[in-house]
Design a protein around this motif. Sequence first.
Motif, PDB file in Angstrom:
ATOM      1  N   ARG A   5       0.823  -1.213   0.000  1.00 51.31           N
ATOM      2  CA  ARG A   5       0.000   0.000   0.000  1.00 51.31           C
ATOM      3  C   ARG A   5       0.856   1.262   0.000  1.00 51.31           C
ATOM      4  O   ARG A   5       0.543   2.250  -0.660  1.00 51.31           O
ATOM      5  N   LEU A   6       1.965   1.231   0.740  1.00 51.06           N
ATOM      6  CA  LEU A   6       2.793   2.430   0.863  1.00 51.06           C
ATOM      7  C   LEU A   6       3.641   2.695  -0.376  1.00 51.06           C
ATOM      8  O   LEU A   6       3.878   3.847  -0.741  1.00 51.06           O
ATOM      9  N   ASP A   7       4.118   1.622  -1.018  1.00 49.36           N
ATOM     10  CA  ASP A   7       5.082   1.791  -2.111  1.00 49.36           C
ATOM     11  C   ASP A   7       4.448   2.119  -3.459  1.00 49.36           C
ATOM     12  O   ASP A   7       5.136   2.592  -4.357  1.00 49.36           O
ATOM     13  N   HIS A   8       3.163   1.815  -3.612  1.00 47.01           N
ATOM     14  CA  HIS A   8       2.551   1.976  -4.932  1.00 47.01           C
ATOM     15  C   HIS A   8       1.253   2.780  -4.812  1.00 47.01           C
ATOM     16  O   HIS A   8       0.390   2.468  -4.006  1.00 47.01           O
ATOM     17  N   GLY A   9       1.146   3.790  -5.640  1.00 52.04           N
ATOM     18  CA  GLY A   9      -0.013   4.647  -5.604  1.00 52.04           C
ATOM     19  C   GLY A   9      -1.191   4.075  -6.377  1.00 52.04           C
ATOM     20  O   GLY A   9      -1.133   2.962  -6.907  1.00 52.04           O
ATOM     21  N   PRO A  10      -2.276   4.822  -6.472  1.00 52.73           N
ATOM     22  CA  PRO A  10      -3.454   4.379  -7.223  1.00 52.73           C
ATOM     23  C   PRO A  10      -3.200   4.445  -8.718  1.00 52.73           C
ATOM     24  O   PRO A  10      -2.168   4.896  -9.182  1.00 52.73           O
ATOM     25  N   GLY A  11      -4.170   3.995  -9.468  1.00 53.67           N
ATOM     26  CA  GLY A  11      -4.045   4.010 -10.922  1.00 53.67           C
ATOM     27  C   GLY A  11      -3.531   2.703 -11.464  1.00 53.67           C
ATOM     28  O   GLY A  11      -3.065   1.831 -10.728  1.00 53.67           O
ATOM     29  N   VAL A  12      -3.596   2.579 -12.786  1.00 56.52           N
ATOM     30  CA  VAL A  12      -3.237   1.323 -13.442  1.00 56.52           C
ATOM     31  C   VAL A  12      -1.775   0.960 -13.193  1.00 56.52           C
ATOM     32  O   VAL A  12      -1.448  -0.182 -12.865  1.00 56.52           O
ATOM     33  N   LYS A  13      -0.879   1.920 -13.316  1.00 52.51           N
ATOM     34  CA  LYS A  13       0.541   1.632 -13.127  1.00 52.51           C
ATOM     35  C   LYS A  13       0.821   1.171 -11.707  1.00 52.51           C
ATOM     36  O   LYS A  13       1.625   0.256 -11.482  1.00 52.51           O
ATOM     37  N   GLY A  14       0.168   1.814 -10.751  1.00 52.77           N
ATOM     38  CA  GLY A  14       0.367   1.409  -9.364  1.00 52.77           C
ATOM     39  C   GLY A  14      -0.132  -0.001  -9.093  1.00 52.77           C
ATOM     40  O   GLY A  14       0.511  -0.774  -8.392  1.00 52.77           O
ATOM     41  N   VAL A  15      -1.286  -0.347  -9.675  1.00 50.45           N
ATOM     42  CA  VAL A  15      -1.844  -1.683  -9.492  1.00 50.45           C
ATOM     43  C   VAL A  15      -0.935  -2.735 -10.112  1.00 50.45           C
ATOM     44  O   VAL A  15      -0.656  -3.776  -9.514  1.00 50.45           O
ATOM     45  N   VAL A  16      -0.438  -2.459 -11.332  1.00 50.96           N
ATOM     46  CA  VAL A  16       0.445  -3.419 -12.008  1.00 50.96           C
ATOM     47  C   VAL A  16       1.726  -3.628 -11.206  1.00 50.96           C
ATOM     48  O   VAL A  16       2.165  -4.756 -10.988  1.00 50.96           O
ATOM     49  N   ALA A  17       2.326  -2.530 -10.752  1.00 50.91           N
ATOM     50  CA  ALA A  17       3.557  -2.637  -9.962  1.00 50.91           C
ATOM     51  C   ALA A  17       3.317  -3.385  -8.665  1.00 50.91           C
ATOM     52  O   ALA A  17       4.144  -4.200  -8.231  1.00 50.91           O
TER      53      ALA A  17
END
Length: 352
Positions: free
Chosen positions: A213-225
């Motif tokens: 949750r902390l390392d990746h933000g919202p949005g498609v790129k964040g979900v993929v990462a």
Amino acid sequence: MQARCLLTGPGLLGELQPRLNASGIHTAHDFHTRTTLDLVESLDVPYHVVQRLREQVAQLTAPPLVTASAMLRQQGDAAHPLPTRLPDLDRALHGGFPCGSVTEIVGPAGLGKTQFCLAAAADICCSPPILAGAQVLYIDTEQKFSSLRLEEIARQRSPEGRLAPGDKERLLESVLVLRPRHSHELLARLQALEASPLPLSLVLVDSVAQLARLDHGPGVKGVVARQQQLAAVAARLKALSRRRGIPVLVTNQVAGAGGGCVAAALGPLWAHAVNTRLMLHQLEGGSRYVQVAKSASAPLTAVAYRITAAGPAPAPDAPPPPLHLLTEGDVLGQVMAQGTAYTDAIGADEAW
């Protein structure tokens, strides 16, 4: 893992070894990720030679076939499960938290996920294996680990209600606490453990969702990462549990599921990665239940529990579990019962 083994062998493989090395093909993984045409061009050999080479590499690196009978014998020789101290849950799980696999405990805040972890650590550290130097790795991503609480649970669970002289120090020295700040630190430590001589008897991750949750933000790129990171973490944890034959216990947070309900966070990839999923529920009136929501061998079960000075304990006065906790369903669609309104800190609109 055989995919990472260096490619060496007699015959054709030995003859082509210099060409393979010059082409950057050092492991079975390197070899199998190349197309046949790529190998023909890289090695400068005919198509039929590459086909023969593929057959030889497959014979050298493919995992052996094992009969069900042999697997049963291996399971009998494996380490015994780690009891949860909830008799009905232990019976359903055939002894407790299974060795050689990953068990997840998921539930809303305040229902005792960390207490299950601390109790498991206390039980391992106060058991005979600790005398041989066995250790517990506690990966504390939420900064919730408490040495005082660990010592209290161990003391309350001892037959005399106290720890003998020297036992407290031995208990605390046997628990290795890691507090990674980022996902890459967690992955690096898990990778280092593959070759580490540490005599680990238990690995705990509290919680697996925090860093994602902390390392990746919202949005498609964040979900993929996030999904790529979770896949790597799951692979490391499963490999660690299998190789060492030990339980790996992880906790997971919840996310909004619509209609005021919450469900396990991290989505379908993580749900399929864990071997066993235990879901914590709290009903109106305060009764709590731990539900076996996913298991390859245990039936769908819900067991009442309470949190005491000695950690999770049976709740004999609790009413029988409601029917919806004993109804088969899609593990991805299961929501958690809670007696009071729960404010989802993550947000129902975030893709987990």
